[in-house]
Scaffold this motif. Structure first.
Motif, mmCIF file in Angstrom:
data_model
loop_
_atom_site.group_PDB
_atom_site.id
_atom_site.type_symbol
_atom_site.label_atom_id
_atom_site.label_comp_id
_atom_site.label_asym_id
_atom_site.label_seq_id
_atom_site.Cartn_x
_atom_site.Cartn_y
_atom_site.Cartn_z
ATOM 1 N N ASP A 112 0.812 -1.227 0.000
ATOM 2 C CA ASP A 112 0.000 0.000 0.000
ATOM 3 C C ASP A 112 0.841 1.272 0.000
ATOM 4 O O ASP A 112 0.480 2.266 0.637
ATOM 5 C CB ASP A 112 -0.951 0.021 1.206
ATOM 6 N N LEU A 155 -1.033 -9.804 -10.710
ATOM 7 C CA LEU A 155 -2.083 -8.863 -10.326
ATOM 8 C C LEU A 155 -2.254 -8.793 -8.811
ATOM 9 O O LEU A 155 -2.535 -7.718 -8.255
ATOM 10 C CB LEU A 155 -3.395 -9.232 -11.009
ATOM 11 N N GLU A 156 -2.045 -9.908 -8.124
ATOM 12 C CA GLU A 156 -2.092 -9.889 -6.661
ATOM 13 C C GLU A 156 -0.969 -9.009 -6.106
ATOM 14 O O GLU A 156 -1.175 -8.218 -5.174
ATOM 15 C CB GLU A 156 -1.962 -11.313 -6.113
ATOM 16 N N SER A 180 0.572 -6.571 -7.726
ATOM 17 C CA SER A 180 0.271 -5.188 -8.113
ATOM 18 C C SER A 180 -0.700 -4.556 -7.132
ATOM 19 O O SER A 180 -0.484 -3.426 -6.653
ATOM 20 C CB SER A 180 -0.322 -5.154 -9.523
ATOM 21 N N ALA A 181 -1.763 -5.283 -6.810
ATOM 22 C CA ALA A 181 -2.764 -4.759 -5.877
ATOM 23 C C ALA A 181 -2.167 -4.549 -4.496
ATOM 24 O O ALA A 181 -2.482 -3.562 -3.809
ATOM 25 C CB ALA A 181 -3.953 -5.716 -5.799
ATOM 26 N N LEU A 227 -2.867 0.763 -11.917
ATOM 27 C CA LEU A 227 -2.086 -0.273 -12.594
ATOM 28 C C LEU A 227 -2.184 -0.053 -14.096
ATOM 29 O O LEU A 227 -3.275 0.185 -14.634
ATOM 30 C CB LEU A 227 -2.644 -1.661 -12.266
ATOM 31 N N LEU A 254 -8.474 -9.281 -12.176
ATOM 32 C CA LEU A 254 -8.529 -7.901 -11.679
ATOM 33 C C LEU A 254 -9.597 -7.765 -10.601
ATOM 34 O O LEU A 254 -9.367 -7.166 -9.545
ATOM 35 C CB LEU A 254 -8.830 -6.932 -12.831
ATOM 36 N N HIS A 288 -8.739 -9.142 -7.214
ATOM 37 C CA HIS A 288 -7.712 -8.404 -6.478
ATOM 38 C C HIS A 288 -8.041 -6.921 -6.327
ATOM 39 O O HIS A 288 -7.140 -6.084 -6.189
ATOM 40 C CB HIS A 288 -6.356 -8.614 -7.157
ATOM 41 N N ARG A 289 -9.334 -6.605 -6.352
ATOM 42 C CA ARG A 289 -9.820 -5.247 -6.052
ATOM 43 C C ARG A 289 -9.284 -4.201 -7.015
ATOM 44 O O ARG A 289 -9.048 -3.054 -6.655
ATOM 45 C CB ARG A 289 -9.466 -4.867 -4.608
ATOM 46 N N LEU A 290 -9.089 -4.611 -8.265
ATOM 47 C CA LEU A 290 -8.600 -3.693 -9.296
ATOM 48 C C LEU A 290 -9.702 -3.496 -10.325
ATOM 49 O O LEU A 290 -10.124 -4.441 -10.993
ATOM 50 C CB LEU A 290 -7.342 -4.269 -9.954
ATOM 51 N N LYS A 341 -7.057 0.600 -8.074
ATOM 52 C CA LYS A 341 -7.286 -0.194 -6.864
ATOM 53 C C LYS A 341 -8.450 0.379 -6.065
ATOM 54 O O LYS A 341 -8.484 1.574 -5.763
ATOM 55 C CB LYS A 341 -6.029 -0.225 -6.001
ATOM 56 N N ASP A 342 -9.398 -0.489 -5.763
ATOM 57 C CA ASP A 342 -10.607 -0.111 -5.021
ATOM 58 C C ASP A 342 -11.417 0.959 -5.743
ATOM 59 O O ASP A 342 -12.140 1.739 -5.117
ATOM 60 C CB ASP A 342 -10.259 0.364 -3.601
#
Length: 251
Positions: free
Chosen positions: A116, A157-158, A160-161, A170, A186, A189-191, A216-217
């Motif tokens: 984060d 992707l995990e 990246s998130a 991303l 995506l 993984h909250r993307l 993200k989110d």
């Protein structure tokens, strides 16, 4: 200010004239994908931003991106030979204070980098699944770069998130054949995908690359397909690609 560096066998120095960036390349690893991804990414110019370039290869994506931001750029590359090329390219361009290549396994990312904490992640990952029946390049560097031998889409992707701050972005380049799989990963993984650009070799052909921006989110919905990009016009690069490689001629 650029510096002199040593070249190993089968290496050459190429220049992205549109950005005055020099890259140590090899016929074994060169790809246009890096130029297209770096151009697609919309980065903040602030020196406070942090950017990660995953599956960095010889470091081309991060080096091209360095011309769009004053932020710190970190690069992770598993293969020692490619990471070394990247480090020498950083030195060649005098960017040691901005761009940082780390030779490590993607699986070990969070042993070195905090979760984060990144504003942007750029990634040009291996495109092809590592299936027993799949034909792989006999060159081991290309085989690992192109096939999911050491990592896979979901891990990329995990990771990246995990690196991105909330609302961090991303930027990914991949193959259209795996588009539905990319969208599903995506979401896991909250993307949230927000902008898609398809790349075609030429008009009236099938797309062979897809560029994706995800947040993200981010809120669900609002995904846009922007104008397509054509790589060639006849046998020459298209006007847009020539502009990315060589700069645009002044009228």
């Amino acid at each position: 200010m650029t510096e002199s560096v040593n070249l190993n066998g089968n290496e050459r120095i190429d220049q992205l004239y549109s950005q005055d960036i020099k890259i140590i390349q090899s016929s074994e690893v060169f790809s246009l994908d890096a130029v297209l991804l770096a151009n697609f990414a919309k980065l903040k110019a602030s020196p406070k931003v942090k950017i990660m370039d995953l599956c960095a290869g010889n470091g081309a994506v991060g080096l091209f991106a360095s011309q769009k931001t004053k932020g710190q750029i970190f690069q992770i590359e598993l293969q020692a030979k490619l990471a070394d090329m990247g480090k020498r390219s950083i030195e060649l361009n005098g960017l040691q204070n901005q761009v940082h290549m780390v030779n490590m396994d993607l699986a070990d990312t969070f042993r070195k980098f905090e979760k984060d904490t990144f504003d942007f992640v750029l990634c040009n990952p291996p495109y092809f699944k590592n299936q027993i029946a799949s034909k792989k390049n006999p060159n081991p560097y290309l085989a690992v770069a192109r096939h999911e031998i050491k990592t896979n889409l979901d891990q990329v992707l995990e990771t990246s998130a995990g690196l991105l701050k909330m609302n961090g972005k991303l930027y990914l380049v991949h193959r259209p054949a795996r588009f539905s799989e990319i969208m599903a990963s995506l979401a896991r993984h909250r993307l949230a995908p927000k902008k898609i650009r398809l790349v075609y070799p030429r008009q009236h052909s099938e797309a062979n690359m897809v560029l994706i921006e995800a947040i993200k989110d981010g809120r669900k919905g609002g995904m846009r397909f922007v104008e397509p990009l054509y790589t060639y016009e006849g046998k020459e690069y298209s006007t847009e690609v020539k502009g990315l490689l060589y700069g645009r001629k002044k009228s």
